[in-house]
Motif scaffolding. Structure first.
Motif, PDB file in Angstrom:
ATOM      1  N   GLN A 132      18.349   5.398 -13.289  1.00 65.46           N
ATOM      2  CA  GLN A 132      18.143   3.990 -12.969  1.00 65.46           C
ATOM      3  C   GLN A 132      17.658   3.192 -14.187  1.00 65.46           C
ATOM      4  O   GLN A 132      17.909   1.989 -14.284  1.00 65.46           O
ATOM      5  N   THR A 159      19.670  12.226 -20.850  1.00 66.35           N
ATOM      6  CA  THR A 159      18.633  12.032 -19.831  1.00 66.35           C
ATOM      7  C   THR A 159      17.221  12.206 -20.387  1.00 66.35           C
ATOM      8  O   THR A 159      16.263  12.297 -19.616  1.00 66.35           O
ATOM      9  N   ARG A 173      11.451  12.227 -20.115  1.00 72.63           N
ATOM     10  CA  ARG A 173      12.602  12.290 -19.216  1.00 72.63           C
ATOM     11  C   ARG A 173      12.943  10.894 -18.705  1.00 72.63           C
ATOM     12  O   ARG A 173      12.048  10.099 -18.410  1.00 72.63           O
ATOM     13  N   HIS A 174      14.235  10.605 -18.610  1.00 77.00           N
ATOM     14  CA  HIS A 174      14.677   9.285 -18.167  1.00 77.00           C
ATOM     15  C   HIS A 174      15.436   9.403 -16.846  1.00 77.00           C
ATOM     16  O   HIS A 174      16.324  10.248 -16.704  1.00 77.00           O
ATOM     17  N   ARG A 175      15.087   8.546 -15.917  1.00 74.34           N
ATOM     18  CA  ARG A 175      15.856   8.455 -14.680  1.00 74.34           C
ATOM     19  C   ARG A 175      17.106   7.622 -14.944  1.00 74.34           C
ATOM     20  O   ARG A 175      17.097   6.699 -15.759  1.00 74.34           O
TER      21      ARG A 175
END
Length: 355
Positions: free
Chosen positions: A36, A13, A32-34
């Motif tokens: 989606q 993430t 940070r990665h969502r």
């Protein structure tokens, strides 16, 4: 001597990056990665271009000239079992990572990203102490059935970094000391370290040792077989019950130990029991590793994110400090550990290894 080293740690993430000059951080960033953002990717390998663009944006944002770099290092992914150390990224390594030959995880992208950037600059690329570090003594591989051998999959990077830090504080070298080290995080691994080698450790990924915030740890085998053939769950769902939805998630519906600790302090009896049980299982594993070292232990080290919890560590200390002194080295600065491994190699203090 000090060297400029770019460190890259791709997680499920997040993407963490830092540039070091010796042990000094020139800049550090966690993107940070969502979930989606990964929705259109069928596997980790398809994320490569996305992560590459993240890497370039961060470097450009800090205005760092990559021509000053002496090396690039990525987090080691799922490879064949190897001894601990700093490894040059090779085509054989990349081939195994690109095909997910030994498993799929975001960390597989670490070496790939490091190699691509390093090649454009004509400098070396490395990984350090990947999760598949295997230094187990032969007797530790026996599971109890010849069909299955015990495996070494654990938080090797943080284990060894914590071991080196504490050895230095104690006025010695990691390679000269005996430690029991417990990494306490989303997964929990407890290892017996004998003079620089993790000679026995629970498989922190696949269901072995203490339960953790999101992993089941060891389970009674016959009961689990009954679940497997009950028809209630398919293989994928059962896998998730062991990794991802086990441990505290199973008992309390959360993998946040902050939430669990809040429930404990509020007097929630179920939370108190689960919290105490996890500390109990970690303590029991520490005791087991102590027998591996014949009781000749310089220190017990608690590290990882959960080592910041005074309430949790106090329960472990209470049960284990009769074995040896317990030292807390909280957190898991993986970028610092990656940099340290490469700095040692570039300075000629350690020889790089080939995969």
């Amino acid at each position: 001597m000090s060297f400029d080293v770019l460190t890259i740690n791709p997680g499920s993430t997040s993407t963490k990056l830092a540039v070091y000059q010796g042990d000094k951080v020139l800049f550090e960033e966690t993107v940070r990665h969502r979930m989606q953002e990964f929705a259109d990717f069928n596997n980790v390998q398809e994320q490569f271009d996305f992560r590459w663009q993240v890497l370039r944006r961060v470097i450009d944002a800090f205005g760092y000239d990559v021509n000053n770099l002496d090396a690039v290092v990525g987090r080691g992914g799922l490879l064949r079992p190897v001894a601990g150390g700093t490894y040059m990224v090779t085509e054989k390594m990349l081939a195994d990572l690109k095909t997910n030959k030994y498993g799929e995880h975001a960390s597989n992208l670490g070496a790939m990203l490091a190699k691509k950037l390093a090649d454009t600059l004509d400098i070396p690329s490395f990984i350090v102490d990947p999760v598949v570090v295997d230094e187990m003594q032969p007797i530790a591989r026996f599971s109890g059935n010849e069909l299955i051998a015990r495996k070494s999959i654990f938080h090797a990077l943080n284990h060894k970094a914590a071991g080196r830090k504490i050895a230095k504080k104690l006025g010695s070298d990691y390679e000269k000391m005996n430690f029991v080290i417990a990494h306490l995080g989303g997964g929990i691994s407890v290892a017996a370290h004998r003079q620089g080698k993790a000679v026995d450790v629970n498989n922190a990924l696949d269901g072995d040792g203490p339960f953790s915030p999101e992993r089941s740890g060891s389970l009674p085998m016959n009961d689990f077989l009954e679940a497997c053939f009950s028809g209630k769950w398919n293989k994928r769902e059962l896998h998730d019950l062991i990794i991802g939805r086990g441990g505290m998630i199973s008992y309390l519906g959360t993998n946040s130990m902050l939430e669990v600790e809040a429930k404990v302090k509020a007097g929630d009896e179920k939370a108190i029991q689960a919290f105490d049980a996890m500390a109990y299982q970690v303590s029991k594993e520490i005791g087991a590793c102590s027998t591996v070292l014949h009781g000749k232990i310089d220190a017990i080290i608690l590290t990882g994110g959960l080592a910041r919890s005074d309430l949790f560590t106090s329960k472990i200390i209470e049960q284990t400090n009769w074995i040896a002194s317990v030292i807390i080295e909280p957190g898991e600065d993986e970028l610092e550990a990656l940099n340290s491994g490469v700095q040692r190699v570039l300075a000629g203090l350690e020889k790089e290894k080939l995969y």
